[in-house]
Each structure stands twice: as structure tokens, then as C-alpha cells.
Write a protein that holds these residues in place. Structure first.
Motif, PDB file in Angstrom:
ATOM      1  N   ARG A   1       3.469   5.150   1.154  1.00 44.81           N
ATOM      2  CA  ARG A   1       3.684   3.709   0.962  1.00 44.81           C
ATOM      3  C   ARG A   1       3.265   3.222  -0.420  1.00 44.81           C
ATOM      4  O   ARG A   1       3.849   2.279  -0.938  1.00 44.81           O
ATOM      5  N   HIS A   2       2.268   3.846  -1.013  1.00 45.30           N
ATOM      6  CA  HIS A   2       1.752   3.348  -2.294  1.00 45.30           C
ATOM      7  C   HIS A   2       2.305   4.089  -3.510  1.00 45.30           C
ATOM      8  O   HIS A   2       2.297   3.533  -4.616  1.00 45.30           O
ATOM      9  N   ILE A   3       2.761   5.326  -3.329  1.00 39.54           N
ATOM     10  CA  ILE A   3       3.228   6.103  -4.485  1.00 39.54           C
ATOM     11  C   ILE A   3       4.628   6.673  -4.269  1.00 39.54           C
ATOM     12  O   ILE A   3       5.551   6.358  -5.022  1.00 39.54           O
ATOM     13  N   TYR A   4       4.788   7.531  -3.271  1.00 44.18           N
ATOM     14  CA  TYR A   4       6.035   8.283  -3.135  1.00 44.18           C
ATOM     15  C   TYR A   4       7.258   7.381  -3.016  1.00 44.18           C
ATOM     16  O   TYR A   4       8.273   7.616  -3.669  1.00 44.18           O
TER      17      TYR A   4
ATOM     18  N   ASP B   1       2.827   0.273 -10.208  1.00 42.86           N
ATOM     19  CA  ASP B   1       1.769  -0.439  -9.487  1.00 42.86           C
ATOM     20  C   ASP B   1       1.590   0.178  -8.103  1.00 42.86           C
ATOM     21  O   ASP B   1       2.460   0.038  -7.242  1.00 42.86           O
ATOM     22  N   ILE B   2       0.477   0.850  -7.895  1.00 47.03           N
ATOM     23  CA  ILE B   2       0.216   1.468  -6.584  1.00 47.03           C
ATOM     24  C   ILE B   2      -0.762   0.641  -5.746  1.00 47.03           C
ATOM     25  O   ILE B   2      -1.174   1.074  -4.682  1.00 47.03           O
ATOM     26  N   SER B   3      -1.086  -0.536  -6.223  1.00 48.73           N
ATOM     27  CA  SER B   3      -2.081  -1.356  -5.524  1.00 48.73           C
ATOM     28  C   SER B   3      -1.549  -1.966  -4.234  1.00 48.73           C
ATOM     29  O   SER B   3      -2.329  -2.280  -3.335  1.00 48.73           O
ATOM     30  N   THR B   4      -0.247  -2.131  -4.127  1.00 49.99           N
ATOM     31  CA  THR B   4       0.345  -2.721  -2.928  1.00 49.99           C
ATOM     32  C   THR B   4       1.291  -1.718  -2.283  1.00 49.99           C
ATOM     33  O   THR B   4       1.912  -0.911  -2.977  1.00 49.99           O
ATOM     34  N   PRO B   5       1.426  -1.777  -0.968  1.00 52.82           N
ATOM     35  CA  PRO B   5       2.313  -0.825  -0.294  1.00 52.82           C
ATOM     36  C   PRO B   5       3.780  -1.229  -0.401  1.00 52.82           C
ATOM     37  O   PRO B   5       4.107  -2.391  -0.636  1.00 52.82           O
TER      38      PRO B   5
END
Length: 163
Positions: free
Chosen positions: A55-58, A138-142
Motif C-alpha cells: 500500500r505504501h510503496i509497491y 511519497d510513502i507516508s500515505t497508503p
């Protein structure tokens, strides 16, 4: 900060893997419940972590329109899926009852697949997180997930529980 949480998860997974590998280091199979518990702890921690990364990166890499990001994601996803398929194949081949019955062979297989994911954690620390930061992702949000790691986790749990 999400990166800090991911790195903390990496350390937690390493500790859980260490516990499992301690059991694997013995010539005699441990108690079935002890082995099943250690296997499930590793599988559960790994799947939860993959769900967060999904959810945050891939998923963000997957939907990024930049060609260099798409190229990188194709490589890193292929690597992850190769490791994951080795792990799920291992779990299908080795329910806990078989693992204990054929302990010497199981130890080799289990150590291999645990090491595959420990290597992946190190790879992500050296490469994936650096790439994401360099590209300003931005990986702070899913984001919406593309892979259902939770479903896969429960499939794995069924294999662990077979005693």
C-alpha cells in the motif's frame, strides 16, 4: 514516518527469523507446536509487512508513469515474486507434520527460504528505499493495494497448522 516504521518492521522480522533459525539449527526436530508457532510467527510478520509495503510503496511504483520507475519496479517486483513463490512452494511442500518427519531435508529448505527474505530486507534497505527517496515518491500515505498479501498469509497459515 513510514520509512522508520518499515525499518523497525525489518528488525522485528529479523528477530522472528532468528528464533525460527535457532530451531532449525538443531539436529532433532522441535515439538510440533513450537515449530508451528515459530513458522507462523515468521509467515505472519512477513505477510503483514508485505501488505504495508504494497500500500505504501509497491502500488505507488506500479502506477508511477515515469519509465525509469516502471523499469525499476518490474525488476524489484520480479525479484520479490520469485522469492515469494519459493516461500509459498516451500510451505506447500512442508506442512509441519512433514517437516518434523523429514527434519534434515526440511531444515535445508526452511533455512533457504528464510534467508531469501532476510536478503530481500537488506536489498530493500540498500536499494528500494533509496530509490523511492531519490524519485520523490511519497510513502507516508497508503494507496489502494494491487496484491492481497493477507489472503496469501491465510493460505500459508493453513499449511503451518497441518500437524
Amino acid at each position: 514516518m513510514m520509512e522508520k516504521r518499515l525499518l523497525e518492521d525489518h528488525e522485528r522480522i529479523r528477530v522472528i527469523a532468528s528464533t525460527l533459525k535457532e530451531l532449525l539449527a538443531h539436529d532433532i526436530a522441535p515439538d510440533a507446536n513450537q515449530l508451528a508457532s515459530a513458522r507462523w510467527a515468521f509467515a505472519s510478520a512477513l505477510m503483514q509487512h508485505l501488505a504495508i509495503k504494497e500500500r505504501h510503496i509497491y502500488s505507488k511504483l506500479d502506477h508511477d508513469p515515469r519509465p525509469d520507475v516502471q523499469s525499476y519496479f518490474a525488476r524489484t517486483k520480479a525479484d520479490l515474486m520469485k522469492r515469494f513463490e519459493a516461500y509459498t512452494g516451500h510451505m506447500e511442500a512442508w506442512p509441519t507434520s512433514s517437516a518434523r518427519a523429514r527434519w534434515p531435508a526440511y531444515r535445508i529448505s526452511a533455512t533457504h527460504v528464510v534467508d531469501l527474505f532476510l536478503e530481500r530486507l537488506s536489498l530493500e534497505e540498500r536499494d528500494l528505499l533509496v530509490f523511492v527517496n531519490q524519485r520523490g515518491i511519497d510513502i507516508s500515505t497508503p494507496a489502494p493495494a494491487g496484491t492481497n498479501w493477507t489472503r496469501k498469509a491465510f493460505e500459508v497459515k493453513d499449511r503451518v497448522a497441518d500437524q
